[in-house]
Design an enzyme around this catalytic site. Structure first.
Site, mmCIF file in Angstrom:
data_model
loop_
_atom_site.group_PDB
_atom_site.id
_atom_site.type_symbol
_atom_site.label_atom_id
_atom_site.label_comp_id
_atom_site.label_asym_id
_atom_site.label_seq_id
_atom_site.Cartn_x
_atom_site.Cartn_y
_atom_site.Cartn_z
ATOM 1 N N GLU A 182 0.863 -1.181 0.000
ATOM 2 C CA GLU A 182 0.000 0.000 0.000
ATOM 3 C C GLU A 182 0.896 1.226 0.000
ATOM 4 O O GLU A 182 1.870 1.296 0.760
ATOM 5 C CB GLU A 182 -0.901 0.034 1.241
ATOM 6 C CG GLU A 182 -1.772 1.304 1.256
ATOM 7 C CD GLU A 182 -2.717 1.405 2.457
ATOM 8 O OE1 GLU A 182 -2.662 0.525 3.347
ATOM 9 O OE2 GLU A 182 -3.490 2.374 2.500
ATOM 10 N N ASN A 220 -4.662 5.103 -2.006
ATOM 11 C CA ASN A 220 -5.861 5.554 -1.288
ATOM 12 C C ASN A 220 -6.606 6.644 -2.076
ATOM 13 O O ASN A 220 -5.991 7.505 -2.682
ATOM 14 C CB ASN A 220 -5.464 6.122 0.069
ATOM 15 C CG ASN A 220 -4.985 5.024 1.000
ATOM 16 O OD1 ASN A 220 -5.786 4.260 1.544
ATOM 17 N ND2 ASN A 220 -3.671 4.906 1.171
ATOM 18 N N GLU A 264 -7.989 1.881 -3.190
ATOM 19 C CA GLU A 264 -8.585 1.712 -1.855
ATOM 20 C C GLU A 264 -9.596 2.822 -1.604
ATOM 21 O O GLU A 264 -9.254 3.999 -1.593
ATOM 22 C CB GLU A 264 -7.501 1.770 -0.768
ATOM 23 C CG GLU A 264 -6.617 0.552 -0.764
ATOM 24 C CD GLU A 264 -5.817 0.425 0.530
ATOM 25 O OE1 GLU A 264 -6.054 1.217 1.469
ATOM 26 O OE2 GLU A 264 -4.957 -0.478 0.588
ATOM 27 N N ASP A 289 -11.615 -0.225 1.860
ATOM 28 C CA ASP A 289 -10.706 0.060 2.976
ATOM 29 C C ASP A 289 -11.503 0.204 4.271
ATOM 30 O O ASP A 289 -12.681 0.548 4.254
ATOM 31 C CB ASP A 289 -9.979 1.377 2.663
ATOM 32 C CG ASP A 289 -8.672 1.506 3.422
ATOM 33 O OD1 ASP A 289 -8.375 0.621 4.240
ATOM 34 O OD2 ASP A 289 -7.956 2.506 3.191
ATOM 35 N N GLU A 343 -5.685 -5.540 7.931
ATOM 36 C CA GLU A 343 -4.573 -4.617 8.182
ATOM 37 C C GLU A 343 -4.388 -4.411 9.681
ATOM 38 O O GLU A 343 -5.262 -4.743 10.479
ATOM 39 C CB GLU A 343 -4.758 -3.288 7.449
ATOM 40 C CG GLU A 343 -5.995 -2.514 7.817
ATOM 41 C CD GLU A 343 -6.089 -1.181 7.067
ATOM 42 O OE1 GLU A 343 -5.046 -0.653 6.625
ATOM 43 O OE2 GLU A 343 -7.221 -0.675 6.938
HETATM 44 P P1 C2E Z 1 -4.999 3.643 6.058
HETATM 45 O O1 C2E Z 1 -5.278 3.702 4.617
HETATM 46 O O2 C2E Z 1 -5.893 2.827 6.885
HETATM 47 O O3 C2E Z 1 -3.505 3.190 6.175
HETATM 48 C C1 C2E Z 1 -3.046 2.358 7.124
HETATM 49 C C2 C2E Z 1 -2.426 3.101 8.242
HETATM 50 O O4 C2E Z 1 -2.209 2.231 9.320
HETATM 51 C C3 C2E Z 1 -1.069 3.695 7.910
HETATM 52 O O5 C2E Z 1 -0.858 4.858 8.651
HETATM 53 C C4 C2E Z 1 -0.130 2.660 8.453
HETATM 54 O O6 C2E Z 1 1.130 3.155 8.817
HETATM 55 C C5 C2E Z 1 -0.871 2.196 9.676
HETATM 56 N N1 C2E Z 1 -0.497 0.794 10.004
HETATM 57 C C6 C2E Z 1 -0.215 -0.199 9.168
HETATM 58 N N2 C2E Z 1 0.014 -1.349 9.865
HETATM 59 C C7 C2E Z 1 -0.162 -1.038 11.181
HETATM 60 C C8 C2E Z 1 -0.059 -1.798 12.388
HETATM 61 O O7 C2E Z 1 0.238 -3.015 12.451
HETATM 62 N N3 C2E Z 1 -0.318 -1.153 13.544
HETATM 63 C C9 C2E Z 1 -0.632 0.182 13.550
HETATM 64 N N4 C2E Z 1 -0.856 0.735 14.717
HETATM 65 N N5 C2E Z 1 -0.743 0.906 12.448
HETATM 66 C C10 C2E Z 1 -0.486 0.294 11.253
HETATM 67 P P2 C2E Z 1 -0.438 6.166 7.936
HETATM 68 O O8 C2E Z 1 0.577 5.863 6.934
HETATM 69 O O9 C2E Z 1 -0.098 7.107 9.002
HETATM 70 O O10 C2E Z 1 -1.718 6.596 7.183
HETATM 71 C C11 C2E Z 1 -2.823 7.006 7.867
HETATM 72 C C12 C2E Z 1 -3.951 7.204 6.952
HETATM 73 O O11 C2E Z 1 -3.674 8.253 6.063
HETATM 74 C C13 C2E Z 1 -4.214 6.037 6.049
HETATM 75 O O12 C2E Z 1 -4.953 5.093 6.678
HETATM 76 C C14 C2E Z 1 -4.955 6.677 4.931
HETATM 77 O O13 C2E Z 1 -6.336 6.799 5.242
HETATM 78 C C15 C2E Z 1 -4.340 8.022 4.870
HETATM 79 N N6 C2E Z 1 -3.399 8.079 3.763
HETATM 80 C C16 C2E Z 1 -2.108 7.734 3.736
HETATM 81 N N7 C2E Z 1 -1.598 8.009 2.522
HETATM 82 C C17 C2E Z 1 -2.578 8.512 1.760
HETATM 83 C C18 C2E Z 1 -2.675 9.006 0.429
HETATM 84 O O14 C2E Z 1 -1.727 8.989 -0.361
HETATM 85 N N8 C2E Z 1 -3.881 9.477 -0.007
HETATM 86 C C19 C2E Z 1 -4.949 9.488 0.824
HETATM 87 N N9 C2E Z 1 -6.082 9.954 0.369
HETATM 88 N N10 C2E Z 1 -4.899 9.050 2.080
HETATM 89 C C20 C2E Z 1 -3.712 8.573 2.550
HETATM 90 CA CA CA Z 2 -7.142 1.204 6.268
HETATM 91 CA CA CA Z 3 -5.589 2.541 2.984
#
Ligand code: C2E
Ligand code: CA
Ligand code: CA
Length: 767
Positions: free
Chosen positions: A548, A607, A639, A669, A726
């Site tokens: 992802e 995403n 997603e 998602d 996830e």
């Molecule tokens: P998401 O799409 O649900 O992405 C998964 C988030 O959970 C990611 O945080 C990831 O680092 C975190 N994660 C993955 N595995 C684990 C785990 O085992 N434990 C825990 N505690 N966390 C885990 P991240 O990277 O901080 O992203 C947060 C949210 O930001 C994402 O949730 C997504 O909704 C959004 N996001 C990130 N990149 C993009 C993007 O390029 N475009 C858009 N529209 N949204 C984004």
């Molecule tokens: Ca997610």
């Molecule tokens: Ca996602």
């Protein structure tokens, strides 16, 4: 002797007439010309008669000539008298034709009289003695043409009679006199003249009356206005004038009131009204009459029969010729209606029409005044805001929306009191300024509960936020205070646990941070400060199937920033589509690179945020990217969160279906985090279901979570949809998820999101 005396009198009269003539000519009067004509002709007539009288008895020629001139003057005197009478009485009898006829006849008559000097065919004179006396005089003997002269004169005098009699009858009472006097004098002249002829008197006394008539005409036409006309006019004006007027005598007894005063004092009974005025104005009367000023004007109010009146007052002392006070009068201009209208207008301009609270500008003004006026009082400013107020209008109609606003205004009003002000700032936003010591949080919570109960029995649950700001700097603009209170709300917006929240300086810092992020955003895109981190998505053996893409901001000053630090802000600012497109393109480029390197079996999931659907044509965008970089659509996974899809199933499904038809894989998602996950499955045939990491959190209800997870997975299986979970952090989780049938995993257990190069180095294998 008689003749000499008479001549002397005539000369005096001539002098008086000349005087009248001069005075008349100096006056502006619409009858001036007619009056001057009559007087002038009167002078001429008397003059000729006087000369005639003084003509020696032995000069017959001279006597005939002067007598002739006298007759001739009478013609024109009669003519001008007729013209005067007609114009003065505004009669229309003397139209042009009879006027010309009379002029012609007078001219003929005049010529006849002049010829008479030689022919004696009109009249001749013979010296005679008056019966029984030694008084010699010229006796006149008339022939036929003389009667033409007489006839002409009488016709003209008849015109005078007709117009004056008619006017005397029709004119209003107190004007009648001025016509009657003139009429009487003309009658007198005619009668005396007739007597003179009939009795063949030695002297024509009527000549005297020409003079009197001339003077009377001058006086009544130019000078006199009947005294009672003026009085009556005054009394009418005073009586009917719009302002109330009432007079007191020196003892304070009301002696006069006009109509307007009666109307104000609510009674047409004069005595009753006067008594009332005596009581209501006793104080003013005493003060003014014994005061120093003879006149005064002022504005003020007066309560009459329980109603407040606004007046422009005028007071005048009345004095006699010697300066002694004989009483006074008051003039009152009733401005009550104007004042009320003005107040209403002012009210409309400063208050909100629906709720009656201050409008935005007036609230700020009023609040500032209060703060300035109570420097010792610690104040606070509250801002309130209903979450998704628009929904109330949409779901229940505008009427309900208004009802909610009115109720809210009512609840706010209950907190008013001294040194407080409330206003409706806009829509569902209200503000309240009040002393801190009166603020009772519990009471406000109760008010909020009461308000929310309006829509209670429905699926929609109203939520109200109240932001509180303590006034620290009294010079701060209230608008800024309000913004700060609202800022506190911004911080907790979306949090249903919060109702009352207090502003603290970190809110402002937060705001500044938000502003900075937005300001820096364009630069960051242009400088390619955003990059992707990849988090592997693996099978139960731990082999990566893809990853992802998660955005990171390599900030030049702040270092590596995670989405939590900026994504929400960018989304709020409506800029997320730019960032997303940037990320998608990076992912597409990476896929193209891998494809070239023979590693085309790996996918990258990107995403899509809710607003992308509105700002971009997603079908065009994604197919465009696939074509531009020549990659397989089933390797660029999309997603979309469950809640986004469900917010407008119809619109989103249309786009999603087209993308799926093109070959893209759609991942739902955060599945299970929304309200209607099962419903979602009914509507969408997703390519992958991505189960929300919440189910794996360590909670007390571990078993329940597992049960739900189990059923979601088996249901997805039954629907032929692969499942990825996830947030997988432990081996235990991998095991039970595998047992439940989960196909793929993503989580820290396998790997955190890592830089692309690391991912490539650790996971990618050529086919
Ligand atoms: P998401 O799409 O649900 O992405 C998964 C988030 O959970 C990611 O945080 C990831 O680092 C975190 N994660 C993955 N595995 C684990 C785990 O085992 N434990 C825990 N505690 N966390 C885990 P991240 O990277 O901080 O992203 C947060 C949210 O930001 C994402 O949730 C997504 O909704 C959004 N996001 C990130 N990149 C993009 C993007 O390029 N475009 C858009 N529209 N949204 C984004
Ligand atoms: Ca997610
Ligand atoms: Ca996602």
């Amino acid at each position: 002797m008689l003749k000499i005396t008479f001549a002397m009198i005539n000369l005096i009269i001539i002098a008086l007439l000349i005087g009248s003539c001069i005075m008349t000519s100096r006056r502006k009067n619409k009858f001036r010309r007619q009056v001057i004509q009559v007087i002038t002709m009167g002078i001429v007539t008397i003059f000729w008669y006087t000369i005639f009288l003084l003509t020696p008895m032995d000069n017959q020629r001279m006597a005939v000539f002067t007598m002739g001139m006298y007759y001739l003057s009478i013609d024109w005197l009669s003519f001008f008298l007729a013209e005067y009478s007609i114009v003065y009485t505004e009669s229309e009898t003397f139209t042009k034709i009879p006027c010309y006829i009379l002029i012609v006849l007078s001219v003929i008559d005049g010529v006849g009289i002049l010829i008479n000097n030689f022919t004696g065919h009109v009249f001749h004179l013979e010296a005679a003695y008056y019966a029984g006396t030694n008084l010699s005089y010229w006796a006149a003997y008339f022939d036929m043409p003389y009667f033409l002269h007489l006839g002409i004169c009488y016709i003209m005098i008849a015109f005078c009679y007709i117009s004056l009699i008619r006017k005397t009858i029709t004119a209003p009472g107190f004007y009648r006199k001025k016509y009657a006097v003139i009429l009487a004098l003309i009658v007198a002249v005619t009668v005396i003249n007739a007597v003179y002829y009939t009795l063949n008197l030695p002297v024509d006394f009527s000549v005297l009356f020409y003079g009197v008539l001339g003077i009377a005409i001058c006086y009544f036409t130019v000078y006199a206005t009947p005294k009672h006309v003026i009085e009556r006019t005054h009394s009418y004006v005073v009586e009917d004038v719009g302002n109330a007027i009432f007079c007191f005598d020196v003892d304070g007894k009301c002696v006069y009131i006009n109509k307007a005063a009666k109307a104000i004092f609510g009674s047409w009974d004069e005595t009753e009204c006067m008594k009332k005025i005596e009581i209501v104005y006793r104080v003013e009367f005493e003060q003014k009459l014994h005061g120093e000023k003879d006149s005064e004007v002022w504005e003020g109010t007066k309560n009459i029969d329980g109603r407040e009146h606004y007046f422009n007052f005028e007071y005048r002392n009345m004095r006699d010729r010697r300066g002694n006070s004989i009483g006074c009068f008051f003039k009152l201009e009733d401005k009550t209606d104007d004042v009320i209208r003005f107040k209403e207008e002012q009210y409309r301009a400063t208050h909100d029409r629906l709720t009656g609270l201050y409008n935005r500008e007036s609230f700020f003004e009023k609040a500032q005044e209060i703060i300035k006026a109570c420097p010792e009082t610690q104040m606070l400013l509250l801002a309130s805001n209903i979450k998704d107020f628009k929904l109330i209008n949409e779901l229940y109609g505008l009427e309900m929306g208004d009802k909610v606003l009115l109720k809210q205004a009512e609840l706010i009003r209950e907190n008013l009191g001294e040194n407080a002000a409330a206003g409706r700032i806009s829509g569902d936003k209200f503000a309240l300024l009040m002393p801190k010591n009166r603020f009772d949080e519990e009471r406000f919570m109760k008010s909020v509960e009461q308000l929310c109960s309006l829509t209670e029995n429905n699926t929609y649950k109203m939520h109200v936020y109240i932001g509180v700001y303590f006034v620290v700097d009294q010079d701060e603009a209230v608008e800024t205070m309000y913004d700060k209170a609202s800022l506190a709300i911004e911080r907790v917006r979306g949090d249903y646990q919060q109702i009352i929240t207090y502003y603290d300086d970190s809110d402002l810092e937060e705001l500044i941070h938000e502003k900075n992020v937005v300001a820096e955003f364009d630069r960051a895109i242009a400088n390619r400060e955003f990059c992707i981190y990849l988090q592997p998505q693996v099978n139960c053996e731990g082999d990566a199937l893809g990853a992802e893409a998660l955005v990171r901001w390599q900030h030049p000053q702040k270092g590596l920033l995670f989405p939590g630090a900026f994504l929400g802000i960018i989304e709020k600012a409506g800029l997320i589509y730019k960032l997303d497109y940037y990320i998608w393109e990076m992912a597409a480029m990476k896929l193209a690179e891998w494809k070239k390197e023979g590693k085309g079996q790996y996918h990258i999931s990107v995403n899509i945020s809710a607003k992308d659907f509105y700002y971009l044509d997603l079908y065009e965008t994604f197919t465009g990217l696939v074509e531009k970089y020549d990659i397989e659509p089933d390797k660029l996974n999309l997603e979309i969160t469950e809640t986004v899809i469900m917010s407008d199933v119809k619109m989103h499904m249309q786009i999603i279906n087209r993308l799926q038809e093109y070959g893209f894989h759609i991942e739902i998602d955060d599945f299970g985090s929304g309200y209607s996950s099962l419903n979602t499955l009914k509507d969408i045939k997703a390519d992958v279901i991505k189960i929300d990491m919440l189910f794996l959190r360590e909670t007390e209800n571990q078993t329940r979570s597992k049960t739900i997870l189990n059923s979601i997975i088996s249901m997805a299986k039954a629907l032929n949809m692969p499942v990825i979970t996830e947030g997988v952090e432990t081996q235990n989780q991998v095991e039970f998820l595998s047992d439940m049938g989960c196909d793929m995993f993503q989580g820290y257990y396998f790997s955190k999101p890592i830089p692309v190069q690391d991912f490539e180095g650790n996971y990618l294998k050529a086919m």
